[in-house]
Design a protein around this motif. Structure first.
Motif, PDB file in Angstrom:
ATOM      1  N   THR A 130      58.078  63.428  14.988  1.00 20.44           N
ATOM      2  CA  THR A 130      57.815  61.996  14.907  1.00 20.44           C
ATOM      3  C   THR A 130      59.014  61.278  14.317  1.00 20.44           C
ATOM      4  O   THR A 130      59.592  61.725  13.321  1.00 20.44           O
ATOM      5  N   LEU A 131      59.394  60.145  14.927  1.00 17.39           N
ATOM      6  CA  LEU A 131      60.436  59.281  14.388  1.00 17.39           C
ATOM      7  C   LEU A 131      59.777  57.989  13.915  1.00 17.39           C
ATOM      8  O   LEU A 131      59.139  57.281  14.690  1.00 17.39           O
ATOM      9  N   PHE A 132      59.930  57.711  12.626  1.00 20.11           N
ATOM     10  CA  PHE A 132      59.324  56.523  12.031  1.00 20.11           C
ATOM     11  C   PHE A 132      60.386  55.454  11.848  1.00 20.11           C
ATOM     12  O   PHE A 132      61.346  55.635  11.089  1.00 20.11           O
ATOM     13  N   LEU A 133      60.245  54.345  12.566  1.00 17.92           N
ATOM     14  CA  LEU A 133      61.187  53.238  12.506  1.00 17.92           C
ATOM     15  C   LEU A 133      60.624  52.167  11.579  1.00 17.92           C
ATOM     16  O   LEU A 133      59.803  51.336  11.984  1.00 17.92           O
ATOM     17  N   ASP A 134      61.054  52.201  10.330  1.00 16.66           N
ATOM     18  CA  ASP A 134      60.555  51.242   9.349  1.00 16.66           C
ATOM     19  C   ASP A 134      61.301  49.916   9.493  1.00 16.66           C
ATOM     20  O   ASP A 134      62.480  49.886   9.841  1.00 16.66           O
ATOM     21  N   GLU A 135      60.598  48.813   9.204  1.00 13.19           N
ATOM     22  CA  GLU A 135      61.142  47.458   9.337  1.00 13.19           C
ATOM     23  C   GLU A 135      61.757  47.253  10.718  1.00 13.19           C
ATOM     24  O   GLU A 135      62.904  46.802  10.864  1.00 13.19           O
ATOM     25  N   VAL A 176      59.661  62.984  21.460  1.00 12.08           N
ATOM     26  CA  VAL A 176      59.541  62.351  20.140  1.00 12.08           C
ATOM     27  C   VAL A 176      58.471  61.276  20.197  1.00 12.08           C
ATOM     28  O   VAL A 176      58.465  60.447  21.111  1.00 12.08           O
ATOM     29  N   ARG A 177      57.587  61.313  19.222  1.00 11.45           N
ATOM     30  CA  ARG A 177      56.601  60.231  19.112  1.00 11.45           C
ATOM     31  C   ARG A 177      57.176  59.153  18.199  1.00 11.45           C
ATOM     32  O   ARG A 177      57.668  59.439  17.113  1.00 11.45           O
ATOM     33  N   ILE A 178      57.071  57.900  18.647  1.00  7.78           N
ATOM     34  CA  ILE A 178      57.604  56.776  17.891  1.00  7.78           C
ATOM     35  C   ILE A 178      56.488  56.085  17.120  1.00  7.78           C
ATOM     36  O   ILE A 178      55.466  55.696  17.695  1.00  7.78           O
ATOM     37  N   LEU A 179      56.694  55.959  15.818  1.00 10.19           N
ATOM     38  CA  LEU A 179      55.834  55.123  14.981  1.00 10.19           C
ATOM     39  C   LEU A 179      56.727  54.039  14.386  1.00 10.19           C
ATOM     40  O   LEU A 179      57.813  54.339  13.899  1.00 10.19           O
ATOM     41  N   ALA A 180      56.283  52.799  14.445  1.00  4.75           N
ATOM     42  CA  ALA A 180      57.086  51.687  13.931  1.00  4.75           C
ATOM     43  C   ALA A 180      56.292  50.916  12.890  1.00  4.75           C
ATOM     44  O   ALA A 180      55.057  50.898  12.928  1.00  4.75           O
ATOM     45  N   ALA A 181      57.000  50.298  11.964  1.00  6.43           N
ATOM     46  CA  ALA A 181      56.340  49.520  10.916  1.00  6.43           C
ATOM     47  C   ALA A 181      57.089  48.217  10.701  1.00  6.43           C
ATOM     48  O   ALA A 181      58.310  48.147  10.901  1.00  6.43           O
ATOM     49  N   THR A 182      56.361  47.194  10.293  1.00  8.12           N
ATOM     50  CA  THR A 182      56.981  45.907  10.026  1.00  8.12           C
ATOM     51  C   THR A 182      56.204  45.145   8.969  1.00  8.12           C
ATOM     52  O   THR A 182      54.980  45.262   8.893  1.00  8.12           O
ATOM     53  N   ASN A 183      56.947  44.386   8.149  1.00  2.67           N
ATOM     54  CA  ASN A 183      56.285  43.481   7.211  1.00  2.67           C
ATOM     55  C   ASN A 183      56.427  42.035   7.670  1.00  2.67           C
ATOM     56  O   ASN A 183      56.118  41.103   6.939  1.00  2.67           O
ATOM     57  N   ARG A 184      56.914  41.865   8.890  1.00  4.88           N
ATOM     58  CA  ARG A 184      57.081  40.539   9.475  1.00  4.88           C
ATOM     59  C   ARG A 184      56.113  40.350  10.638  1.00  4.88           C
ATOM     60  O   ARG A 184      55.629  41.322  11.224  1.00  4.88           O
ATOM     61  N   GLU A 185      55.872  39.099  10.996  1.00  6.73           N
ATOM     62  CA  GLU A 185      55.056  38.796  12.162  1.00  6.73           C
ATOM     63  C   GLU A 185      55.944  38.923  13.399  1.00  6.73           C
ATOM     64  O   GLU A 185      56.768  38.046  13.682  1.00  6.73           O
ATOM     65  N   LEU A 186      55.791  40.023  14.139  1.00 12.33           N
ATOM     66  CA  LEU A 186      56.664  40.246  15.286  1.00 12.33           C
ATOM     67  C   LEU A 186      56.455  39.202  16.374  1.00 12.33           C
ATOM     68  O   LEU A 186      57.399  38.871  17.110  1.00 12.33           O
ATOM     69  N   VAL A 187      55.240  38.680  16.490  1.00 13.23           N
ATOM     70  CA  VAL A 187      54.988  37.636  17.489  1.00 13.23           C
ATOM     71  C   VAL A 187      55.875  36.425  17.212  1.00 13.23           C
ATOM     72  O   VAL A 187      56.459  35.832  18.134  1.00 13.23           O
ATOM     73  N   GLN A 188      55.984  36.071  15.937  1.00 15.66           N
ATOM     74  CA  GLN A 188      56.838  34.949  15.564  1.00 15.66           C
ATOM     75  C   GLN A 188      58.309  35.278  15.819  1.00 15.66           C
ATOM     76  O   GLN A 188      59.081  34.426  16.271  1.00 15.66           O
ATOM     77  N   ARG A 189      58.704  36.524  15.563  1.00 13.14           N
ATOM     78  CA  ARG A 189      60.085  36.950  15.822  1.00 13.14           C
ATOM     79  C   ARG A 189      60.397  36.872  17.311  1.00 13.14           C
ATOM     80  O   ARG A 189      61.516  36.516  17.696  1.00 13.14           O
ATOM     81  N   VAL A 190      59.400  37.196  18.147  1.00  9.13           N
ATOM     82  CA  VAL A 190      59.583  37.079  19.600  1.00  9.13           C
ATOM     83  C   VAL A 190      59.800  35.620  19.983  1.00  9.13           C
ATOM     84  O   VAL A 190      60.689  35.285  20.783  1.00  9.13           O
ATOM     85  N   LYS A 191      58.977  34.716  19.423  1.00 10.70           N
ATOM     86  CA  LYS A 191      59.102  33.286  19.723  1.00 10.70           C
ATOM     87  C   LYS A 191      60.464  32.746  19.297  1.00 10.70           C
ATOM     88  O   LYS A 191      61.023  31.854  19.939  1.00 10.70           O
ATOM     89  N   GLU A 192      61.005  33.299  18.200  1.00 12.16           N
ATOM     90  CA  GLU A 192      62.293  32.841  17.695  1.00 12.16           C
ATOM     91  C   GLU A 192      63.467  33.480  18.432  1.00 12.16           C
ATOM     92  O   GLU A 192      64.628  33.165  18.153  1.00 12.16           O
ATOM     93  N   GLY A 193      63.177  34.375  19.375  1.00 10.87           N
ATOM     94  CA  GLY A 193      64.226  35.038  20.133  1.00 10.87           C
ATOM     95  C   GLY A 193      64.928  36.136  19.379  1.00 10.87           C
ATOM     96  O   GLY A 193      66.022  36.572  19.766  1.00 10.87           O
ATOM     97  N   LEU A 194      64.312  36.608  18.294  1.00  6.04           N
ATOM     98  CA  LEU A 194      64.923  37.652  17.468  1.00  6.04           C
ATOM     99  C   LEU A 194      64.367  39.046  17.767  1.00  6.04           C
ATOM    100  O   LEU A 194      64.866  40.033  17.214  1.00  6.04           O
ATOM    101  N   PHE A 195      63.364  39.093  18.611  1.00  2.89           N
ATOM    102  CA  PHE A 195      62.784  40.393  18.978  1.00  2.89           C
ATOM    103  C   PHE A 195      62.368  40.331  20.437  1.00  2.89           C
ATOM    104  O   PHE A 195      61.742  39.358  20.887  1.00  2.89           O
ATOM    105  N   ARG A 196      62.714  41.386  21.169  1.00  2.00           N
ATOM    106  CA  ARG A 196      62.431  41.407  22.602  1.00  2.00           C
ATOM    107  C   ARG A 196      60.934  41.496  22.869  1.00  2.00           C
ATOM    108  O   ARG A 196      60.244  42.335  22.271  1.00  2.00           O
TER     109      ARG A 196
END
Length: 441
Positions: free
Chosen positions: A236-241, A275-295
């Motif tokens: 497992t690969l854990f992608l934090d933040e 590899v199994r991917i697990l990701a974590a975030t303390n941000r609202e990714l939906v908002q990051r998408v709207k801001e063009g900062l996350f695909r």
């Protein structure tokens, strides 16, 4: 209280057991046939059944087989005067703990009973220990009794053995990496658990760290190196933040998720990975998408299933459990005495909002142990402005003291009467009656 059911159609055998087993059992019941024995089993629980194999209405083996089919697992000792190899095999097949031939001595019976009850106790203890170990692995160190934590643990158990990508959301300090490790431990994947903080590296460094590089692929690449994906192969690969990952790296990650292949920096050769991917975030990714900062396409690829870890301020009842847990664990590590966390101190901790969540609580407990003070003395204040109700010194009458205490607990539970009643050790109806009496409903 130990109890035994004797099933035999001979009055002399019944009397023998009634006289001989009084030192071993608090309750001894007798029955001469299966019908009477079944009626007794309907009325009360027995720790042991001692049954003849030949009974008037049916055989003891047939009866015990029926009990097992209904889910009754009470241990059984069979006695018989008509022994045969076939009978013994049938008795063992239905789970008999022992098989004794008539005539027998009291010492034989007592020894068989002791072995039977000891075996049963060991089985129960083993079951409890296995269950405790299983629960520990299920939550992976996540401690809590509130409904939100139970829900998180249930989801972890359900998704752990599936290959799907999981997005773990929550504020800093809520235990996102603990949840990821719990998923990995329960997944039974044989590879490593590898964690990487996506907000701590530039895009160029992250590409090399994740995918590896060949010799001479960039300045300073004096030798080839495998990346973290290779180290996590089979695991497992854990992608934090993940929300902090640079956009250029998001393109590479999306390609890996879709094709399950990696290409080291400077190489023309692709390598398949598992590899199994697990990701974590303390941000609202939906908002990051709207801001063009996350695909957006990567967001949907990661968000196959999301798990939200609740902040500690939503887990008021868990503060007590966590504080005692950290006090006990850290005091052992530091070689100091555990903190005397009485009810008043716990209520002060519950009144705090814990912006740093469980991580902050752990740090506060450690600081208190090091300084030899109470944890509440280490708190900077209540960031959200919530104030802890204070017991008035002039409230000397018992009724006034009770009223102030109940109102304080009710405030700490955000006016949740059911939760307040549990903390007070009374029923909700009793609490509502008192509130009605004070016209505070």
């Amino acid at each position: 209280m130990k109890s035994v059911l004797i099933v035999d159609d001979e009055p002399g055998i019944q009397s023998f057991f009634l006289r001989g087993l009084t030192s071993r059992f608090d309750l001894i019941e007798t029955a001469g046939d299966v019908k009477t024995a079944s009626a007794l089993l309907e009325r009360c629980h027995f720790d042991l059944i001692i049954s003849d194999i030949r009974l008037p209405d049916r055989t003891g083996v047939e009866w015990v087989t029926e009990l097992r089919d209904k889910g009754n697992l009470t241990p059984v000792i069979f006695i018989t005067a008509y022994a045969s190899l076939e009978t013994a095999i049938d008795a063992l097949r239905v789970g008999a703990m022992d098989f004794i031939l008539k005539p027998f001595r009291l010492e034989q019976i007592l020894a068989a009973i002791d072995r039977c009850l000891e075996t049963q106790q060991l089985r129960r203890e083993n079951f409890v220990l296995r269950r405790q170990l299983e629960q520990h692995l299920e939550v992976g160190g996540i401690i809590g009794e509130c409904e939100a934590v139970h829900s998180v643990c249930q989801i972890i158990r359900q998704v752990a053995r599936m290959p799907s990508t999981v997005l773990i959301e929550g504020e800093s300090g809520t235990g996102k990496e603990l949840a990821a490790r719990a998923i990995h431990e329960l997944s039974q994947r044989k590879g490593n658990f590898v964690s990487v903080n996506c907000g701590a590296m530039t895009a160029e460094l992250m590409e090399s760290e994740l995918f590896g590089h060949v010799k001479g692929s960039f300045t300073g690449a004096h030798q080839a190196r495998e990346g973290l994906f290779a180290y996590a192969n089979g695991g497992t690969l854990f992608l934090d933040e993940i929300g902090e990952m640079p956009l250029t790296m998001q393109v590479h990650l999306l390609r890996v998720l879709e094709e399950q292949r990696i290409r080291p920096v400077g190489s023309n050769r692709e390598t398949p990975i598992d590899v199994r991917i697990l990701a974590a975030t303390n941000r609202e990714l939906v908002q990051r998408v709207k801001e063009g900062l996350f695909r957006q396409d990567l967001f949907y690829r990661l968000n196959v299933l999301s798990i939200r870890l609740p902040p500690l301020r939503e887990r008021g009842q868990d503060v007590d459990l966590l504080a005692h847990h950290f006090s006990k664990r850290l005091s052992g590590e530091l070689g100091v005495n555990a903190l005397p966390l009485d009810r008043a101190e716990i209520m002060r901790l519950q009144a705090y909002d814990w912006p740093g969540n469980v991580r902050e609580l752990k740090n506060v407990i450690e600081r208190a142990l090091l300084l030899g003070i109470m944890p509440s003395q280490c708190l900077a204040g209540t960031p959200s402005g919530r104030k802890q109700p204070v017991l008035k010194e002039e409230a000397l009458l018992l009724e006034d003291v009770e009223k102030q205490h109940i109102l304080r607990v009710l405030a700490l539970e955000d006016s949740n009467k059911s939760a307040a009643a549990r903390q007070l050790g009374i029923s909700r109806k009793t609490l509502e009656r008192k509130l009605n009496g004070w016209a505070l409903e």
